[in-house]
Design an enzyme around this catalytic site. Structure first.
Site: not given
Ligand code: NBG
Length: 943
Positions: A421, A616-617, A622, A727, A731
């Protein structure tokens, strides 16, 4: 004919085929299962009649034959019964919260029926199952989702209204389980929803943390982290399984002995804890299938206590027991200390070991050959956190069941698959060999053995390559660093039959960069599975207006299980009535968010402004900082204008939400900066409603459901090549927001489907990033420099705290904020221009929303099932309309399963100290820590 991205999942409508021929025909039958059967008396289906044996109790069989009916009075009776008999409340202290809990328990009763039947069917059919292992499941609230999936939302609304409660208000009583942190955890939950909906035999496995991710408060502009004891209010959805427990070993030594010329290993641990299962029913949409999410909690065993008690060291014994409970107490313990690191490894092993034991026990219910394991079991590793399951399964097969190594390896290889991920190299997990050896000595031996065989093969393959040893060093499971470390991603790649990334661009980067050598070595192993999100939660639960439009114009709810259907509505793009309904739906969502913002942040925002949102985080990759710089740029521009010119500008409300990891100072400073910009802009009388800046506190699934549908513009602005998929981009677009973004992650595929002209795309492309990084010390350019100088001089907050944000960009701007800035502001101007033409904006927004079929997690799961798991669906037969007359024994139904456990734990309010009493100096000091000394915890590399 539209080209469909997957083989068997195209809607008949687009493929030009009749419904019968489309992959979705099953859907039709499912629809009749919930919706058409309505409130008739429904009897539970019967499976596996041949092997059920003789009758045991006719009466019992009869008593359990019927599904709970859906009459209003039945619903009401169930709710009051739970209020009185489960919660022990009376008519006089029957309040909203107890009504919520009782309603939830009554819904859970229904879920348990289908859950039991589903599990029984899975056992009877004995088909292959997939086990989705994840350290996070960001479930969100369950009540509305359950009612929608069961098709009972209206019935419950009506039933509750008569007893004086509004269903929507009860939804708000539910606590968000914080069992996850970001995109990875939410993806796991979307996947479970799709697995259940598509009738796949699947289970999720994870950890039942007492404390999930922290609750974020914003105090004087600073992030303050509060513990989130989400269980304080009891979790009405879970079922404690005191009958499902396993022993988990830690530490100790490995004894060797020779048997028939073969060396046997026996692990003698010096610590044992117990894992106890908590089951959470996950209903599919419009199907009777309800799958399971099994979460493990740690408990002490009595095994070792005896000795301590005998030695009279009572407190020591209690301490050991508490240490056991500690394992599952918190999500992502701080890993900047050795003990924190150890706790993380313990957590991971704990949950892997319990899961593997559970899977093997289920497999061994019938006598079979071990070679059948991959025909019955697929295990998906959601990132590397569950990677220790691999050596654990090998250990069980070899040490416990006596399989020869090669045989065990062949089986294991077919069972596991791994999803990566993130490409952030610093986020790839490594464990020091010393720690591994101390905690899991036998697993370390097994990892060395895997590595020994693998290195032999690599050595042979590159025998004549002058770089042979470099290649071996790179591919080894062991990093020869100080301290020596086990590389978990390498372990996963070598031991899994499939490895996938989560968007096309990301999967390519894995193949060409991060894991290039592995791809060269195992070319067929690497795949792409672009993420998706469930339209049940992210459209139906979150956006009533839009859902009603879809159902009205498509004349059915089928779009909820086949999102490609919404594309059919493109023929209405010029229809004024349709447009007006779409516009109204957005406006209502904006009004709902404006109310929420006023309540949570005390800021009034104008709903006729463009809502420009980034949630987002918080992370430098980002680039919330880029967004903040644009806010300042816009503010300066507005200030420089005449009153007349200002009046011609598009009003904008900038909203940012997301948590910064507690030790990540730069991210916390970004939060402070945004709040400081808000302080200046929101209080400037020249600006008024023209511009507002709001930080949305404590971003979580339930607030996302309010925030996302209200956006006009969504910021998806990570540096190209850094965001694996994202994601929230999906959404947002599904809910009619337009992307302001880079060609990164799944943005690339989204614009492929909706048309690049329907998004605002800017910035460096992936292939340009390396070159631009080399020049990252270049000057900012005058317009950006002016903003930097303003921050450094204290126009927006204390420069002692915030200057470092700017200095790091001036010196080594690794995420290319400076070089993307100018193309970003250009696109922002374009967004303003389009927004002034509301017709055009609306069409872009509608076109985006209607063309998101590919980004349903149903499509993603279908691909995993076909290409990786080799999984067939198993649909529960429809309920019968008459009782089954024959009497059967029901060995699987165990009445204790229905006991309702209460977890009302009081006294957890002490930490709710008066937050406003925190002295400003303490808050400031929290941002002035030496950044170098702060290690960034791994979990920040998430969306
Ligand atoms: C996150 C990514 C996102 C991705 C999500 C689900 C982790 C390690 N990675 O870009 O930063 O959409 O995983 O795949 O949380």
């Amino acid at each position: 004919m539209e080209e469909q991205p997957i083989k068997h999942y195209s809607s008949g409508v687009f493929s030009g085929e009749g419904e019968e021929n489309s992959g979705l025909h099953r859907r039709g039958s499912r629809h009749s299962s919930r919706v058409e059967l309505g409130s008739q008396k429904l009897y539970r289906p019967e499976f596996d009649s041949a092997s059920r044996g003789e009758a045991t109790s006719e009466k019992l069989w009869e008593l359990m034959a019927e599904y709970i009916d859906t009459e209003k009075s039945t619903i009401q009776k169930a709710i009051v019964a739970h209020v009185e008999y489960t919660l022990a409340r009376t008519r006089f202290n029957f309040d909203k919260n107890s009504c919520f809990k009782a309603a939830a328990l009554s819904i859970r009763d229904r879920l348990i029926e289908s859950w039991n039947d589903t599990q029984q069917l899975f056992t009877a059919e004995d088909k292959k199952r997939v086990y989705y292992m994840s350290i996070e499941f960001l479930i969100g609230r369950s009540m509305q989702n359950a009612l929608i999936n069961l098709g009972l939302e209206d019935k419950y609304r009506e039933a509750l209204e008569e007893v004086g409660y509004k269903l929507e208000e009860l939804y708000d009583e539910e606590v968000d389980p914080g069992l996850g942190n970001g995109g990875l955890g939410r993806l796991a939950s979307c996947f479970l929803d799709s697995l259940a909906t598509l009738d796949y035999p699947a289970w999720g496995y994870g950890i039942r943390y007492d404390y999930g991710i922290f609750r974020q408060m914003i105090v004087k502009g600073y992030q303050v982290e509060m513990p989130d004891y989400w269980l304080a209010q009891m979790n009405p959805w879970e079922i404690e399984r005191s009958d499902v427990t396993y022993d988990i070993y830690f530490g100790g030594r490995v004894e060797k002995k020779w048997e028939n010329g073969i060396e046997k290993s026996n692990w003698i641990p010096n610590e044992i804890v117990k894992a106890i299962a908590y089951d959470n029913p996950i209903p599919g949409y419009d199907t009777f299938n309800t799958i399971n999410l099994r979460l493990w909690k740690s408990m002490p065993t009595n095994e070792f206590d005896f000795q301590s008690f005998n030695q009279g060291d009572y407190f020591k014994a209690i301490e050991t027991r508490q240490k056991a409970e500690y394992i599952t107490s918190v999500l992502y313990p701080n890993d900047s200390t050795p003990s924190g690191k150890e706790l993380r490894l313990r957590q991971q092993y704990f949950f892997c070991c319990a899961t593997i034991q559970d899977i093997i026990r289920r497999f061994l219910k019938k006598p079979r050959e071990w070679e059948e394991l991959p025909d019955k079991v697929a295990i998906q590793l959601n990132d590397t956190h569950p990677a220790i399951s691999i050596p654990e399964l090998l250990r069980v097969l070899v040490d416990k069941y006596g399989l020869e190594w090669q045989r065990a390896w062949n089986i294991c290889y077919k069972v596991f698959s791994y999803t990566n991920h993130t490409v952030m190299p610093e986020a790839l997990e490594k464990w020091s060999v010393e720690l591994f050896e101390r905690l899991l000595p036998r697993h370390l031996e097994i990892i060395y053995l895997i590595n020994f065989h693998f290195m032999n093969q690599v050595g042979q393959r590159y025998a004549n390559d002058p770089k042979k040893f470099d290649i071996m060093g790179y591919m080894s499971l062991i990093e020869e660093s100080r301290p020596k470390a086990v590389r978990m991603a390498n372990l996963c790649i070598v031991s899994s039959h499939a490895v996938n990334g989560v968007a096309a661009l990301h999967s390519n980067l894995l193949k060409t960069q991060l894991f290039a050598r592995f791809h060269e070595y195992f070319p067929k192993k690497f795949q792409n599975k672009t993420n998706g999100v469930t339209p049940r939660r992210w459209i139906k639960c979150s956006n009533k207006g839009l859902s009603d439009i879809y159902t009205k114009y498509l004349k059915s709810n089928n779009w909820l299980s086949d999102l490609y259907e919404t594309k059919n509505l493109m023929s209405y793009i010029d229809n004024e009535e349709f447009q007006e309904e779409f516009r109204q739906a957005k406006l209502q969502n904006k009004e709902r968010l404006a109310k929420w913002v006023e309540k949570e942040c005390g800021i009034k925002i104008p709903t006729d402004a463009m809502f420009d949102i980034m949630v987002k985080r918080i992370h430098e990759y980002k680039r919330q900082n880029l967004f903040a710089l644009y806010m300042i740029y816009r503010y300066f521009n507005l200030k420089a204008m005449t009153v007349d010119d200002r009046a011609k500008q598009v009003k904008r409300v900038f909203m940012v939400g997301g948590k910064a990891a507690p030790g990540y100072i730069a991210a916390k400073k970004i939060i402070k900066l945004i709040n400081s910009i808000g302080d200046v802009v929101n209080n400037d009388p020249d600006i008024g409603d023209l511009m507002k800046v709001v930080f949305l506190p404590n971003y979580c699934v339930s607030s996302a459901q309010i925030i996302i549908p209200a956006a006009d513009l969504t910021e998806q602005i990570s540096t190209a090549g850094t965001e694996a998929s994202g994601t929230s981009n999906m959404k947002f677009v599904m809910n009619g927001a337009i992307i302001m973004g880079t060609m990164d992650g799944a943005n690339v595929e989204i614009v492929e489907d909706i048309g690049i002209q329907n998004a605002f795309i800017f910035g460096a492309r992936v292939h340009e990033v390396d070159r631009l990084r080399v020049q990252s010390g270049a000057p900012a350019g005058s317009r950006l420099q002016r903003i930097f100088d303003a921050i450094k001089s204290g126009t927006f907050g204390n420069p002692k705290e915030l200057s470092s944000l700017v200095e790091s960009l001036e010196q080594h701007d690794i995420y290319l904020v400076k070089s993307d800035f100018y193309s970003y502001i250009e696109k922002q101007e374009e967004a303003d221009a389009v927004y002034k033409n509301q017709d055009r904006w609306l069409k872009m927004s509608i076109t985006g929303a209607l063309n998101m079929g590919r980004f349903s997690s149903d499509r993603t799961i279908h691909e995993y099932a076909e290409d990786i798991w080799d999984l067939e669906s198993v649909e529960i037969p429809k309920p019968s309309l008459s009782a089954i007359s024959r009497v059967k024994s029901q060995p699987n139904i165990n009445p204790t399963q229905e006991i309702v456990e209460q977890h009302i734990i009081e006294g957890h309010e002490d930490w709710q100290c008066k937050i406003d009493d925190i002295p400003a100096e303490d808050l400031e000091a929290s941002l002035m820590k030496d950044e170098e000394s702060e290690k960034i915890p791994k979990y920040l590399y998430t969306s």
